[in-house]
Design a protein around this motif. Structure first.
Motif, PDB file in Angstrom:
ATOM      1  N   ILE C  52       0.854  -1.191   0.000  1.00 18.49           N
ATOM      2  CA  ILE C  52       0.000   0.000   0.000  1.00 18.49           C
ATOM      3  C   ILE C  52       0.886   1.237   0.000  1.00 18.49           C
ATOM      4  N   ASN C  53       0.673   2.104  -0.982  1.00 23.53           N
ATOM      5  CA  ASN C  53       1.347   3.384  -0.978  1.00 23.53           C
ATOM      6  C   ASN C  53       0.612   4.317  -1.941  1.00 23.53           C
ATOM      7  N   ASP C  54       1.296   5.288  -2.478  1.00 26.69           N
ATOM      8  CA  ASP C  54       0.681   6.390  -3.215  1.00 26.69           C
ATOM      9  C   ASP C  54       0.568   6.035  -4.702  1.00 26.69           C
ATOM     10  N   GLU C  56       1.248   7.473  -7.526  1.00 25.29           N
ATOM     11  CA  GLU C  56       1.957   8.626  -8.105  1.00 25.29           C
ATOM     12  C   GLU C  56       3.078   8.069  -8.971  1.00 25.29           C
ATOM     13  N   GLY C  58       5.696   9.232 -10.440  1.00 22.34           N
ATOM     14  CA  GLY C  58       7.074   9.610 -10.108  1.00 22.34           C
ATOM     15  C   GLY C  58       7.604   8.746  -8.976  1.00 22.34           C
ATOM     16  N   LEU C  59       6.778   8.521  -7.956  1.00 17.30           N
ATOM     17  CA  LEU C  59       7.168   7.666  -6.833  1.00 17.30           C
ATOM     18  C   LEU C  59       7.446   6.239  -7.315  1.00 17.30           C
ATOM     19  N   ARG C  61       8.516   5.358 -10.258  1.00 18.31           N
ATOM     20  CA  ARG C  61       9.829   5.368 -10.907  1.00 18.31           C
ATOM     21  C   ARG C  61      10.944   5.406  -9.863  1.00 18.31           C
ATOM     22  N   ASP C  62      10.716   6.161  -8.767  1.00 14.96           N
ATOM     23  CA  ASP C  62      11.705   6.185  -7.667  1.00 14.96           C
ATOM     24  C   ASP C  62      11.883   4.787  -7.070  1.00 14.96           C
ATOM     25  N   TYR C  63      10.768   4.106  -6.823  1.00 16.24           N
ATOM     26  CA  TYR C  63      10.834   2.749  -6.256  1.00 16.24           C
ATOM     27  C   TYR C  63      11.642   1.831  -7.173  1.00 16.24           C
ATOM     28  N   ARG C  65      13.976   2.513  -9.348  1.00 23.68           N
ATOM     29  CA  ARG C  65      15.396   2.861  -9.310  1.00 23.68           C
ATOM     30  C   ARG C  65      16.029   2.414  -7.992  1.00 23.68           C
ATOM     31  N   TRP C  66      15.309   2.627  -6.903  1.00 22.02           N
ATOM     32  CA  TRP C  66      15.799   2.305  -5.548  1.00 22.02           C
ATOM     33  C   TRP C  66      15.945   0.800  -5.374  1.00 22.02           C
TER      34      TRP C  66
END
Lengths: 140, 140, 140
Positions: C52-54, C56, C58-59, C61-63, C65-66
């Protein structure tokens, strides 16, 4: 089947912080009258966690440092694309995934069925504003 | 509502190790008589995990190496403030957060409702002493 | 006690991807008729997550990459011993541990008891073939 639902409002004055919410969870379970069942405790916000670990301030400082290393705070939109939305909390969405959203605790003979050191914590990663935690008990 | 509660005692001779506890979970679910419900399996200690993944020794060696990289064992109190308490297991409290405390498995028609490769593991990060795992089934 | 069990089949065309499955979860909860209870949503495969998260991009894409940084894709058996089995998805078994296997959501007055931004996602780390997600509701 019995059930009870309770909401806590958390106000952590710093960006990152941990709060022991075990007494609240104990109270909700006792008031529910549930003898055998399960108790869910979850953050209702996506930049916060609920987790079970040790009530030891040194460990919490360790967690803070470790999470900062795994997902450093950086408001720039190059560090986190999420920050292009005008937010500066991209890091917090990552820290929360490491620490988890929720815990589920067995209720046995009317009490939280805990091991010797288990305590329930709220983990805040983007504080300085009120956020909610849900406690839900179901059982008999 | 039916419920069943069972405790396992785990004795892992190394500091870090993984044990497949699926047969115990299967047995508790069958003995519970629950046909439709949920089965919680959690570590009762805060330097251990219960997680679901593949029963493949190479993967478990990968996990060991990876966890050691993310949160290296280091008994010094400069590496982990938690070790100022006299403990040397600061790393184990971090490894457990990565691998998680608990799993919740659906019970459908009297059986664990598993995908093709799902197996339940106990993950030990500070072994060489007995620790407990809780299995709780609720349902009907 | 009421219960409902539903299976989704996910087909993510890329190796890694996130799919918002909240509408499916909402539908299963409503059709179950459960007013007070809990809803489990879990990946049935061990190279996938439910979290469960947002919602979004951009987020997400961040996930991506991370997670690639924390557990990089590398088909070689030196990077991951798991790949000695002929698989090339050792990384996916690690990414899934970071993002988690399952979420448990409270059902209150017949609806998912969500905070303002909570959305349920399927996280795929070894896609390009069908995989299943389980949704199970229990309660009254």
């Amino acid at each position: 089947m019995k059930s009870a639902t309770h909401y806590l409002t958390m106000k952590v004055p710093e960006r990152m912080g941990f709060v022991n919410i075990t007494p609240d969870v104990v109270r909700v379970v006792r008031e529910s009258g549930v003898q055998e069942g399960m108790c869910l405790v979850n953050a209702m916000h996506i930049t916060a966690s609920v987790f079970i670990n040790d009530d030891e301030p040194g460990l919490h400082r360790d967690y803070r440092r470790w999470l900062e290393k795994l997902a450093p705070f950086d408001p720039s939109p190059t560090a986190y694309e999420h920050n292009r939305t005008g937010e500066d909390n991209g890091d917090a969405h990552h820290k929360r995934q490491i620490m988890g959203r929720e815990v589920l605790v067995a209720v046995t003979r009317g009490e939280l069925d805990f091991g010797p050191w288990e305590q329930v914590f709220y983990g805040e990663f983007d504080g300085r504003r009120p956020k909610r935690v849900l406690i839900k008990v179901i059982g008999e």
